[in-house]
Design a protein around this motif. Structure first.
Motif, mmCIF file in Angstrom:
data_model
loop_
_atom_site.group_PDB
_atom_site.id
_atom_site.type_symbol
_atom_site.label_atom_id
_atom_site.label_comp_id
_atom_site.label_asym_id
_atom_site.label_seq_id
_atom_site.Cartn_x
_atom_site.Cartn_y
_atom_site.Cartn_z
ATOM 1 N N MET A 240 0.848 -1.182 0.000
ATOM 2 C CA MET A 240 0.000 0.000 0.000
ATOM 3 C C MET A 240 0.885 1.234 0.000
ATOM 4 O O MET A 240 1.569 1.522 0.982
ATOM 5 C CB MET A 240 -0.934 -0.001 1.219
ATOM 6 C CG MET A 240 -1.877 1.196 1.285
ATOM 7 S SD MET A 240 -2.855 1.459 -0.210
ATOM 8 C CE MET A 240 -3.763 -0.092 -0.310
ATOM 9 N N GLN A 241 0.865 1.966 -1.105
ATOM 10 C CA GLN A 241 1.668 3.169 -1.257
ATOM 11 C C GLN A 241 0.812 4.392 -0.955
ATOM 12 O O GLN A 241 -0.354 4.472 -1.340
ATOM 13 C CB GLN A 241 2.206 3.268 -2.691
ATOM 14 C CG GLN A 241 3.007 2.075 -3.146
ATOM 15 C CD GLN A 241 4.375 1.983 -2.483
ATOM 16 O OE1 GLN A 241 4.864 2.958 -1.889
ATOM 17 N NE2 GLN A 241 5.008 0.818 -2.580
ATOM 18 N N SER A 274 -8.507 -5.567 -4.155
ATOM 19 C CA SER A 274 -8.773 -4.880 -2.894
ATOM 20 C C SER A 274 -9.261 -3.455 -3.113
ATOM 21 O O SER A 274 -9.065 -2.855 -4.176
ATOM 22 C CB SER A 274 -7.503 -4.859 -2.039
ATOM 23 O OG SER A 274 -6.519 -4.045 -2.657
ATOM 24 N N THR A 275 -9.905 -2.916 -2.073
ATOM 25 C CA THR A 275 -10.329 -1.521 -2.054
ATOM 26 C C THR A 275 -9.823 -0.874 -0.767
ATOM 27 O O THR A 275 -9.417 -1.567 0.161
ATOM 28 C CB THR A 275 -11.860 -1.401 -2.107
ATOM 29 O OG1 THR A 275 -12.417 -1.926 -0.890
ATOM 30 C CG2 THR A 275 -12.449 -2.177 -3.278
ATOM 31 N N GLU A 291 -6.568 -3.224 3.054
ATOM 32 C CA GLU A 291 -6.372 -4.648 3.305
ATOM 33 C C GLU A 291 -4.911 -5.023 3.061
ATOM 34 O O GLU A 291 -4.317 -4.616 2.068
ATOM 35 C CB GLU A 291 -7.272 -5.467 2.371
ATOM 36 C CG GLU A 291 -7.093 -6.976 2.498
ATOM 37 C CD GLU A 291 -7.796 -7.736 1.375
ATOM 38 O OE1 GLU A 291 -7.645 -8.969 1.321
ATOM 39 O OE2 GLU A 291 -8.479 -7.091 0.549
ATOM 40 N N THR A 292 -4.330 -5.781 3.978
ATOM 41 C CA THR A 292 -3.015 -6.377 3.776
ATOM 42 C C THR A 292 -3.065 -7.836 4.225
ATOM 43 O O THR A 292 -3.442 -8.114 5.371
ATOM 44 C CB THR A 292 -1.914 -5.646 4.575
ATOM 45 O OG1 THR A 292 -1.769 -4.319 4.062
ATOM 46 C CG2 THR A 292 -0.577 -6.370 4.430
ATOM 47 N N LYS A 293 -2.749 -8.723 3.336
ATOM 48 C CA LYS A 293 -2.726 -10.157 3.630
ATOM 49 C C LYS A 293 -4.046 -10.612 4.248
ATOM 50 O O LYS A 293 -4.087 -11.293 5.273
ATOM 51 C CB LYS A 293 -1.550 -10.506 4.547
ATOM 52 C CG LYS A 293 -0.196 -10.205 3.928
ATOM 53 C CD LYS A 293 0.950 -10.549 4.871
ATOM 54 C CE LYS A 293 2.291 -10.219 4.226
ATOM 55 N NZ LYS A 293 3.426 -10.517 5.136
ATOM 56 N N LYS A 320 -12.438 -7.755 3.666
ATOM 57 C CA LYS A 320 -12.332 -6.931 2.462
ATOM 58 C C LYS A 320 -13.217 -5.687 2.557
ATOM 59 O O LYS A 320 -14.111 -5.612 3.378
ATOM 60 C CB LYS A 320 -12.758 -7.730 1.216
ATOM 61 C CG LYS A 320 -11.745 -8.767 0.756
ATOM 62 C CD LYS A 320 -12.195 -9.439 -0.518
ATOM 63 C CE LYS A 320 -12.233 -8.468 -1.674
ATOM 64 N NZ LYS A 320 -10.873 -7.935 -1.983
ATOM 65 N N ASN A 321 -12.949 -4.759 1.675
ATOM 66 C CA ASN A 321 -13.790 -3.593 1.405
ATOM 67 C C ASN A 321 -14.087 -2.757 2.661
ATOM 68 O O ASN A 321 -15.237 -2.559 3.042
ATOM 69 C CB ASN A 321 -15.106 -4.027 0.749
ATOM 70 C CG ASN A 321 -14.879 -4.812 -0.521
ATOM 71 O OD1 ASN A 321 -13.892 -4.600 -1.220
ATOM 72 N ND2 ASN A 321 -15.784 -5.723 -0.819
#
Length: 390
Positions: A240-241, A274-275, A291-293, A320-321
Motif C-alpha cells: 500500500m503506497q 482490494s479496495t 487490506e493487507t494479507k 475486504k472492502n
C-alpha cells in the motif's frame, strides 16, 4: 425483516425502529444504526461534508428489467430532522450494467459550492464516466467520458476528490501483462468540474500499480492531494503506497511517498482485488483503511507510524472492502465484509473506537449477510450516531 443482535458487556440494550437495527449502550457516546441501502440499492458510498451533511451514492437496478443487472446511479441527501434520506436524484444519464466486483465501484465527492462530483468505471467499455450536479444537487449534467489517452489496461475503479473549486480524478493504467510498469494518472479541474486539464502521470512508474485493485484519494488541503494505491513492484510487491502531491492548485510541484510500514507490505503474485477508504478525524487528520494479507489495517496518514490491524475476523476468512467514519468528538467506526467472493456480499463486521483509538466494547453476535454485489459504507450522522449501510 429486522435482525436481532446482542452485545458483549454489561448494560447493553437493543432497539429496532423504523427499519433500522439500532445498537446502543448505556455508557456509549453514540449509537450504531445498521440498515440496507435505501431503495433496494447496491454498492453504497457515503460522504460527510464539513457542515455535517451526509450524502449517499448508490446503484439501483432498473425496475422494468428485474432479471438484468442494468441500472443507474442515484444520489440522496440525509435529512437529519426526519431521520431518513431524501428523494433520489438520478446521476447517470445512461443506464449501465452493475459490475459484480467491488473494485469497479463508483465514487463521489462534494465541492465547496455544494456540487456533487461522481466518477464510475465501465469495464466492458474501458471507460471512466464523470457527472457533476448543480450546486443544489437537484439534477446532474449529462455524463462525460474522461479518459482518452491513458486507457491501456483499465481494470478497476478510480476515485474523485474535491475541495473548494478544485476537483481531481485519479485512476491506474498500463499494460496488464507488465504491472511493474503501470502507474497512476489524474486530471485536475480548478473551476468546479466545468473543464479539466490534460491527463497526467502522477506516480512513480518504477513502483508499478496493481491492475485490479482500486484506490482512494482526497484533498488534505487546497494544495495537497493524497493518493493511496497498491503497487506492483517486480510484479509481486503489492504494498500500500501513500503518495502526497503538493501544489495541486498551480500544477504539481512535488510528489512524496510516505514510508512503507511492515503492515502495508504484501508480497503476492496474484491480484488481491482490494479496495481502501480515506476518512478525516475531528482533528482533520486523514486516516486510511485498507487490506493487507486478508486483514483490514488502519493508518493515520499524518503519523505514518500510527498503524495497526483493526480486528480479527469472525472465522479464518478474508476481510475486504473497509470503510471508515469519524464523529465530531473523534470517535470512529470501521466496517468491512468477510468471506466475500466476486459476487457474494459476505458477512458484515465492524469495530467502534473512541477518540484515543481504544476499542469500545461493541461486537456483533448475530450475523448480517450483505446482499450480493455490495459492500458496506459508513458515516457519522448529525445527531452523533453512526450509520452503516450495506
Amino acid at each position: 425483516m429486522n435482525i436481532l443482535f446482542k452485545f458483549i458487556g454489561l448494560g447493553r440494550k437493543f432497539l429496532a425502529i423504523c427499519g433500522f437495527i439500532l445498537l446502543s449502550s448505556v455508557t456509549a457516546e453514540a449509537n450504531v444504526l445498521v440498515q440496507q441501502t435505501p431503495d433496494g440499492g447496491l454498492q453504497p458510498r457515503l460522504v460527510t461534508t464539513a457542515d455535517g451533511a451526509v450524502h449517499l451514492l448508490y446503484f439501483k437496478k432498473r425496475l422494468d428489467r428485474p432479471a438484468a443487472r442494468e441500472g443507474n446511479l442515484y444520489y440522496r441527501e440525509y435529512q437529519a430532522e426526519q431521520g431518513r434520506f431524501g428523494q433520489p436524484v438520478r446521476v447517470s444519464s445512461e443506464a449501465f450494467n452493475l459490475q459484480t466486483v467491488s473494485i469497479s465501484r463508483a465514487s463521489m465527492a462534494i465541492d465547496g459550492e455544494g456540487r456533487a462530483h461522481v466518477m464510475w468505471y465501465l469495464p466492458r467499455e474501458f471507460e471512466y464516466h464523470y457527472a457533476r450536479s448543480n450546486p443544489e444537487r437537484t439534477r446532474f449534467e449529462p455524463l462525460r467520458s474522461m479518459v482518452t489517452e491513458y486507457t491501456d489496461g483499465l481494470d478497476a475503479g478510480g476515485d474523485v476528490a474535491a475541495i473548494g473549486s478544485q476537483v481531481a480524478l485519479v485512476w491506474g493504467a498500463g499494460d496488464l501483462t507488465r504491472e511493474h510498469e503501470r502507474s497512476m494518472y489524474a486530471r485536475f479541474s480548478d473551476d468546479g468540474g466545468a473543464t479539466f486539464g490534460a491527463e497526467t502521470m502522477i506516480a512513480n512508474p518504477d513502483l508499478g500499480a496493481c491492475a485490479c485493485c482500486s484506490m482512494a484519494t482526497d484533498f488534505v488541503s487546497g494544495e495537497e492531494l493524497v493518493v493511496a494505491y497498491r503497487s506492483a513492484i517486480d510484479g509481486t510487491g503489492r504494498h500500500m503506497q501513500v503518495l502526497h502531491l503538493q501544489g495541486v492548485g498551480e500544477g504539481i510541484t512535488e510528489a512524496n511517498y510516505a514510508p512503507v510500514h511492515e503492515l502495508q507490505q504484501w508480497e503476492a503474485s496474484f491480484c488481491p482485488l482490494s479496495t481502501n477508504d480515506i476518512g478525516f478525524s475531528s482533528a482533520s487528520d486523514p486516516w486510511l483503511v485498507f487490506e493487507t494479507k486478508s486483514r483490514i489495517v488502519q493508518m493515520n496518514l499524518s503519523e505514518p507510524g500510527q498503524i495497526e490491524r483493526v480486528a480479527e475476523p469472525f472465522t479464518e476468512t478474508r476481510q475486504k472492502n473497509p470503510t471508515i467514519a469519524f464523529d465530531k468528538d473523534g470517535n470512529y467506526l470501521i466496517a468491512w465484509g468477510e468471506a466475500i467472493s466476486h459476487s457474494r456480499g459476505g458477512r458484515l463486521n465492524l469495530r467502534l473506537f473512541n477518540a484515543q483509538g481504544e476499542v469500545r466494547d461493541y461486537q456483533l453476535e448475530e450475523e448480517i449477510q450483505m446482499q450480493n454485489f455490495t459492500f458496506p459504507a459508513a458515516a457519522a450522522l448529525p445527531g452523533g450516531d453512526f450509520l452503516v449501510l450495506y
